[in-house]
Design an enzyme around this catalytic site. Structure first.
Site, PDB file in Angstrom:
ATOM      1  N   ALA A  62      21.507  47.981 -23.651  1.00 48.68           N
ATOM      2  CA  ALA A  62      20.542  46.934 -23.315  1.00 48.68           C
ATOM      3  C   ALA A  62      20.979  46.289 -22.003  1.00 48.68           C
ATOM      4  O   ALA A  62      22.137  46.423 -21.604  1.00 48.68           O
ATOM      5  CB  ALA A  62      20.530  45.894 -24.425  1.00 48.68           C
ATOM      6  N   GLY A 101      22.621  50.328 -26.907  1.00 49.74           N
ATOM      7  CA  GLY A 101      21.209  50.688 -27.132  1.00 49.74           C
ATOM      8  C   GLY A 101      20.890  52.082 -26.651  1.00 49.74           C
ATOM      9  O   GLY A 101      19.996  52.745 -27.188  1.00 49.74           O
ATOM     10  N   GLU A 104      21.902  54.212 -29.399  1.00 50.09           N
ATOM     11  CA  GLU A 104      20.989  53.957 -30.531  1.00 50.09           C
ATOM     12  C   GLU A 104      19.663  54.690 -30.335  1.00 50.09           C
ATOM     13  O   GLU A 104      19.118  55.251 -31.282  1.00 50.09           O
ATOM     14  CB  GLU A 104      20.783  52.444 -30.688  1.00 50.09           C
ATOM     15  CG  GLU A 104      22.024  51.731 -31.216  1.00 50.09           C
ATOM     16  CD  GLU A 104      21.836  50.229 -31.296  1.00 50.09           C
ATOM     17  OE1 GLU A 104      21.988  49.676 -32.414  1.00 50.09           O
ATOM     18  OE2 GLU A 104      21.525  49.609 -30.257  1.00 50.09           O
ATOM     19  N   GLU A 124      29.139  47.130 -28.426  1.00 42.80           N
ATOM     20  CA  GLU A 124      28.609  45.775 -28.576  1.00 42.80           C
ATOM     21  C   GLU A 124      29.673  44.764 -29.014  1.00 42.80           C
ATOM     22  O   GLU A 124      29.657  43.606 -28.595  1.00 42.80           O
ATOM     23  CB  GLU A 124      27.469  45.776 -29.605  1.00 42.80           C
ATOM     24  CG  GLU A 124      26.171  46.395 -29.115  1.00 42.80           C
ATOM     25  CD  GLU A 124      26.122  47.906 -29.274  1.00 42.80           C
ATOM     26  OE1 GLU A 124      25.025  48.475 -29.146  1.00 42.80           O
ATOM     27  OE2 GLU A 124      27.173  48.528 -29.509  1.00 42.80           O
TER      28      GLU A 124
END
Ligand code: T1G
Ligand code: NAD
Length: 699
Positions: A62, A101, A104, A124
């Site tokens: 992200a 992300g 992911e 993270e």
């Protein structure tokens, strides 16, 4: 140009993300992905989809800068949910890194292929967060909890080979990558491979679901050194949900846990540290255009506590190194310590035996300086005595090649004066490692008045190459870290005289989040090191000096500020020390009083922050963030408190100014008077961050 493109290779759609420098998933990218995947899903001529990225890496997660703003839809989990509904094979083609992300999204695809050298992971936790878009649910399903939970709790990526072994990726593709990925998609079509959604996989969870104790065991084993941090416990909870509740319910819970962490103080501090670490690497007028010199061989002078560890850093990075000592005996001792350290790492499973042999093979010992004739860089780590260091640099000037970089590991001494003992001060600078040098990640790169830009750029590049976090500082007594440490040490000793005991002060700072307090740290490093330095500079530290006069050097003599049982590193309060301290108070006519934790903390941290303000005023550090990185990587400042200057902004500079004025008045110590910069920022209701605000906003 749009940050997401949809192109066609006949029946294969290629969704290309192009958002330099690391294809972070900013809002525009998420919108682009949603549109591209919807289009590809609905186009009957498209039989399969390949997701890939332009530039040096796949999606690195992200966009961290967006976490300070309210989240905007589409959220990443919406994009992934869409991908999972597509009834055509979706292949994630990963090169460079797939992190957070980015990984992911790949876990939301039906297949994952990687280029050689790729790394995948969920970092993270290093930002005080948990994977927020399915990583805590899909990764355990794909590779099992034994592998997934340690990856999530360490935040460290794994290489492509390991990822393949774990089953996190399906194949490593050689050759031109995107065409190879397209070919992989065609192979999937040809072989009519079933489209397996990771979220539907359960066979790897079932055994742990039946054995909850196993889960606790894995969680305990993978959550070391998480004291004070909120995110590790949240991550363990989230992965536990993968065993206990349906996927959708778990996702809902993860989203709220994620938002809570995102808005929390700890993640704000850790995100600040992420950017501060990258800013610290940028040295005005140096790093942008100056080419570092080639470094193929290194030299280290002195094989003592530091020299041995520094030589290991070079060998670990594949750089052959020659270690110089005064005689065979100290040389043998130094080489034995190195070999012992490597053997211990092999024993702990942290290094393969054959790799140990390779590293040992890169370290050569000698007592002849002439053996350094072909060294590209030399780091001096002899006793902390100016005349000796000047002599050593005079010898280095004579034997090393003209373009060699000459560095000193001095803790306190004047790097410019050392440079002046050569005919090439432009080639001299400080490379200040921290003990143990092969472990501590910080490297203070001390820029001398005459240090040439490419010499500085070389030291920074070498620092990164040997796995350090290099921070450039100017010349002053103790540079940045030790100078602030001294300010803390003076106040710590003052509180001992006023009524506190070593365990009170250490207890307060450990509760704050440091791994250990000043007195236990002194005992670990050896009280004699500081004593020798103070004597050489005519400085005094009443209690510490008396302990050393009594032969109490700390762990190495079994007693210092604390007592240590044979073979134990656990500090135990010693009534003899309490007696010695009480006698010192009496000598000063001080009526001892109880000092509470809040006062202890303020009197330890505020003088440091004040010294930090002076260091910024003098330009010894370029940014408050540099000071914070130095304390986090060199002195155990808890990362979730962002560093002393960041912490000061959270407390408020006006409060710190006022408290310092009180402390200074009580101690009658002008050094504790608020520094002009602190005074000014406080009166302007600004923080230290305001000194560099523009840089970060740009990110
Ligand atoms: N967001 C914003 N900026 C980023 C960024 C990111 N994720 N990653 C890097 N940058 C900037 C960085 O500040 C620098 O800017 C430039 O890119 C180059 O970075 C939902 C919540 C990928 C291994 O934690 O680890 O996904 O200084 O100098 O050494 O569950 O960057 O040039 O202006 O570091 O080659 C998780 C973070 C996010 C990975 C490349 N992802 N990035 O290293 O370059 S949270 C991460 C890295 C998340 C989801 C959650 C490294 C890298 P500037 P760099 P590098
Ligand atoms: P040390 O006493 O453990 O080792 C110094 C070594 O230098 C000894 O083995 C000695 O034999 C050798 N030596 C002395 N003169 C020499 C010469 N002319 N040629 C070759 N070798 C010679 O000391 P240390 O703790 O490793 O400290 C070394 C330097 O690193 C000092 O400047 C110190 O301030 C600095 N430093 C120490 C620490 C620490 O925590 N110990 C941390 C950072 C920096």
């Amino acid at each position: 140009m749009s940050v997401v493109e949809l192109c066609r290779e006949d029946e294969i759609a290629v969704v290309l993300v192009d958002n330099p420098p690391v294809n972070a998933l900013k809002h525009e990218v998420r919108v682009g992905l949603l549109n591209a995947f919807s289009q590809a899903r609905d186009d009957p001529e498209i039989a399969a989809i390949v997701l890939t990225c332009a530039g040096r890496t796949f999606i690195a997660g992200a966009d961290i800068t967006e976490f300070d703003k309210p989240p905007k839809s589409p959220h990443l989990s919406e994009v992934i949910a869409l991908i999972e509904t597509i009834q055509k094979p979706v292949v994630a083609a990963i090169h460079g890194t797939a992190l957070g992300g980015g990984f992911e999204i790949a876990l939301g695809c039906h297949f994952r292929v990687a280029a050689p050298g790729t790394r995948v992971g969920l970092p993270e936790i290093k930002l005080g967060l948990i994977p927020g878009a399915g990583g805590t649910q899909r990764l355990p399903r794909l590779i099992g909890i034994e592998k997934a939970l340690p990856m999530i709790l360490s935040g460290n990526p794994v290489g492509a080979k390991e990822a393949l072994q774990y089953g996190a990726i399906d194949s490593i593709l050689d050759g031109e990558f995107t065409p190879a990925a397209v070919e992989f998609a065609r192979k999937v079509l040809r072989e009519k491979r079933p489209l397996r959604r990771v979220r539907d996989i359960d066979e790897k969870l079932a055994p742990i679901r039946e054995d909850p104790a196993k889960f606790e065991e894995i969680a305990a084993a993978s959550s070391k050194r998480t004291r004070g941090l909120h995110a590790p416990a949240a991550a363990i909870e989230a992965v536990r949900w993968s065993l206990e509740v349906p996927f959708e319910e778990a996702e809902r819970r993860v989203r709220s846990a994620f938002q809570e962490l995102r808005q929390g103080e700890q993640s704000k501090a850790q995100r600040y540290v992420f950017f501060a670490e990258r800013e610290a690497a940028k040295v005005p007028g140096v790093t942008a255009g100056v080419r570092p010199r080639e470094i193929a061989r290194a030299g280290v002078i002195g094989a003592g506590t530091m020299g041995g560890g520094i030589a290991m850093c070079f060998a670990n990075a594949g750089i052959p190194v020659t270690l110089i000592e005064t005689g065979e005996e100290p040389l043998g001792r130094g080489l034995d310590t190195i070999a012992k350290n490597y053997r211990n790492t092999v024993k702990r499973g942290g290094l393969a035996a054959d790799e140990m042999e390779r590293r040992l093979g890169r370290i050569a010992g000698s007592t002849e300086f002439e053996r350094l004739a072909d060294a590209d860089i030399v780091v001096e780590a002899v006793f902390e005595e100016m005349e000796l260091k000047k002599r050593v640099f005079g010898d280095l000037d004579r034997v090393t090649k003209p373009d060699a970089v000459l560095a000193t590991n001095t803790s306190y001494l004047d790097v410019d004066a050392i440079g002046q003992s050569t005919k090439r001060p432009q080639a001299v600078l400080g490379m200040h490692f921290f003990s143990p040098a092969n472990v501590m990640r910080l490297l203070e790169v001390v820029r001398g008045k005459e240090t040439a830009p490419d010499v500085l750029a070389t030291a920074i590049a070498v620092g990164r190459r040997i796995g350090k976090v290099p921070v450039v500082v100017g010349v002053c007594h103790g540079f940045v870290g030790n100078r602030m440490l001294r300010a803390r040490g003076i106040e710590a000793e003052r509180m001992l005289l006023e009524g506190a005991l070593p365990q009170d002060i250490d207890g307060a700072i450990v509760e704050f989040g440091f791994p250990m307090g000043p007195f236990a740290m002194g005992d670990l490093a050896g009280l004699d090191v500081g004593w020798r330095m103070r004597k050489a500079q005519g400085l005094k530290s009443e209690i510490a000096d008396r302990l050393c006069e009594a032969g109490r050097f700390g762990q190495k003599t079994g007693k210092g500020f604390y007592l240590y049982e044979a073979g134990s590193r656990t500090p135990r309060p010693d009534p003899e020390v309490e007696k010695l301290i009480a006698e010192a108070s009496a000598r000063h006519g001080i009526a001892r009083r109880s000092i509470d934790r809040r006062e202890i903390l303020e009197r330890l941290l505020y003088p440091m922050i004040n010294e930090g303000a002076r260091i910024l005023e003098e330009g010894v550090a370029a940014r408050p963030g540099d000071i914070d990185i130095i304390w986090i990587y060199g002195y155990g400042w808890p990362v979730w408190r962002g560093g002393p200057m960041f912490y000061a902004d959270q407390v408020g500079l006006a409060a710190i100014r006022d408290r310092l004025a009180e402390i200074a008045a009580r101690a009658k110590d002008a050094r504790l008077e608020p520094a002009p910069l602190l005074e000014r920022l406080a009166s302007e209701r600004r923080g230290f961050a305001s000194l560099t605000e523009p840089a970060r906003a740009r990110a």
